[in-house]
Design a protein around this motif. Sequence first.
Motif, PDB file in Angstrom:
ATOM      1  N   ASP A 193      19.768 -22.731  -0.031  1.00  0.00           N
ATOM      2  CA  ASP A 193      20.682 -23.490   0.426  1.00  0.00           C
ATOM      3  C   ASP A 193      20.337 -24.950   0.310  1.00  0.00           C
ATOM      4  O   ASP A 193      20.999 -25.854   0.841  1.00  0.00           O
ATOM      5  N   THR A 194      19.051 -25.326   0.083  1.00  0.00           N
ATOM      6  CA  THR A 194      18.375 -26.720   0.477  1.00  0.00           C
ATOM      7  C   THR A 194      18.118 -27.104  -0.847  1.00  0.00           C
ATOM      8  O   THR A 194      17.566 -26.747  -1.776  1.00  0.00           O
ATOM      9  N   LEU A 195      18.448 -28.643  -0.892  1.00  0.00           N
ATOM     10  CA  LEU A 195      18.118 -29.554  -1.786  1.00  0.00           C
ATOM     11  C   LEU A 195      16.833 -30.242  -1.643  1.00  0.00           C
ATOM     12  O   LEU A 195      16.702 -30.863  -0.596  1.00  0.00           O
ATOM     13  N   PHE A 196      15.708 -30.139  -2.432  1.00  0.00           N
ATOM     14  CA  PHE A 196      14.391 -30.696  -2.119  1.00  0.00           C
ATOM     15  C   PHE A 196      14.287 -31.740  -3.055  1.00  0.00           C
ATOM     16  O   PHE A 196      14.424 -31.888  -4.108  1.00  0.00           O
ATOM     17  N   VAL A 230      23.073 -27.438   1.366  1.00  0.00           N
ATOM     18  CA  VAL A 230      24.450 -26.980   0.738  1.00  0.00           C
ATOM     19  C   VAL A 230      25.016 -25.739   1.517  1.00  0.00           C
ATOM     20  O   VAL A 230      24.539 -24.516   1.254  1.00  0.00           O
ATOM     21  N   ASN A 231      26.067 -25.830   2.606  1.00  0.00           N
ATOM     22  CA  ASN A 231      26.326 -24.638   3.433  1.00  0.00           C
ATOM     23  C   ASN A 231      27.607 -24.167   2.797  1.00  0.00           C
ATOM     24  O   ASN A 231      28.797 -24.672   3.207  1.00  0.00           O
ATOM     25  N   THR A 273      25.218 -27.106 -10.899  1.00  0.00           N
ATOM     26  CA  THR A 273      25.016 -28.629 -11.401  1.00  0.00           C
ATOM     27  C   THR A 273      25.087 -29.423 -10.266  1.00  0.00           C
ATOM     28  O   THR A 273      25.908 -29.386  -9.412  1.00  0.00           O
ATOM     29  N   ILE A 274      23.816 -30.265  -9.879  1.00  0.00           N
ATOM     30  CA  ILE A 274      23.844 -31.399  -8.915  1.00  0.00           C
ATOM     31  C   ILE A 274      23.497 -32.533  -9.830  1.00  0.00           C
ATOM     32  O   ILE A 274      22.730 -32.743 -10.509  1.00  0.00           O
ATOM     33  N   LEU A 275      24.271 -33.590  -9.436  1.00  0.00           N
ATOM     34  CA  LEU A 275      24.070 -34.910  -9.919  1.00  0.00           C
ATOM     35  C   LEU A 275      24.135 -35.943  -8.820  1.00  0.00           C
ATOM     36  O   LEU A 275      24.683 -35.710  -7.701  1.00  0.00           O
ATOM     37  N   VAL A 325      32.547 -33.479  -4.207  1.00  0.00           N
ATOM     38  CA  VAL A 325      32.012 -34.907  -3.950  1.00  0.00           C
ATOM     39  C   VAL A 325      31.528 -35.061  -2.531  1.00  0.00           C
ATOM     40  O   VAL A 325      32.286 -35.207  -1.789  1.00  0.00           O
ATOM     41  N   TYR A 326      30.085 -35.467  -2.408  1.00  0.00           N
ATOM     42  CA  TYR A 326      29.685 -35.864  -1.131  1.00  0.00           C
ATOM     43  C   TYR A 326      29.334 -37.439  -1.003  1.00  0.00           C
ATOM     44  O   TYR A 326      28.484 -38.017  -1.962  1.00  0.00           O
ATOM     45  N   ASN A 327      30.051 -37.908  -0.176  1.00  0.00           N
ATOM     46  CA  ASN A 327      29.675 -39.527   0.000  1.00  0.00           C
ATOM     47  C   ASN A 327      28.643 -39.765   0.934  1.00  0.00           C
ATOM     48  O   ASN A 327      28.376 -39.078   2.196  1.00  0.00           O
ATOM     49  N   LYS A 328      27.476 -40.218   0.449  1.00  0.00           N
ATOM     50  CA  LYS A 328      26.400 -40.162   1.292  1.00  0.00           C
ATOM     51  C   LYS A 328      26.458 -41.462   2.286  1.00  0.00           C
ATOM     52  O   LYS A 328      25.778 -40.911   3.439  1.00  0.00           O
TER      53      LYS A 328
END
Length: 246
Positions: A112-115, A129-130, A160-162, A182-185
């Motif tokens: 679940d982790t983006l590294f 990513v939960n 896919t992750i962009l 879509v995640y707004n950082k």
Amino acid sequence: MTKGKLSSLTVLRISCFFINPTVLSIRSFKIPEKIQSFSPFYDNSFIGLIANRNGQETTRFVLFDQQGLETDSIPYDRQYENQSGIQSFFYMPEANFYYYNNSFHVKELYNDTLFSLNPQLQLSPRYVVNLGEYALVAEQRYQLTSPRENPMAGKKYVTTILENKQYLFLSSPTFDLNKFIVYNKNTKTLANLLLHYNEPEKSMFNKHTFTPRYISKDLTTLISFEEPADPEKEDNPMIVLLTLKP
């Protein structure tokens, strides 16, 4: 395409181009045994994932050169008991690699982790990513009682992750109605975005909504490709470019 808006994310236009199969540039290199998915890495090297299909794999990521020679690796930090011996194989890559902001990033299918991943092969967690009850569970992959059993049944996962300066774009065929997330950082908010194709694109494609697969080098355009609905009339895929407002 229907104009979509999420906070400050605005779709400006949609452009479609047929792919010319005669204009290709092919680069040849060797891949080490067991590599399930891979990507160019720093300094003309490559990084690849060895999928833990049987639960007992010890090597996780492999660094290799164009001749397929392994130069470094990262081990798995856990093995799993697999009493049945059944191994699970998936049609999609088990790791999503991408390069952004002078750094390399990776998310594995069963993680679940983006590294971020530096040239010294050090992993640093960036996002989680939960997916809650829909998340893939590694242990279930090794508890199959039949080769026909699907450890992904009823689950959702990211394929896919962009990323650009303001957003993370996550997509998957398991998301309802071909939506992408879509995640707004900046605001730390999350939303699903559904962009319908209008005519004439709608009648030309096999599916009716846009799902991004790549992002342009300048990070302003999401890119996808679609298979033609009628191969007898047009047998070449079509490139779809979705331009975002800066």
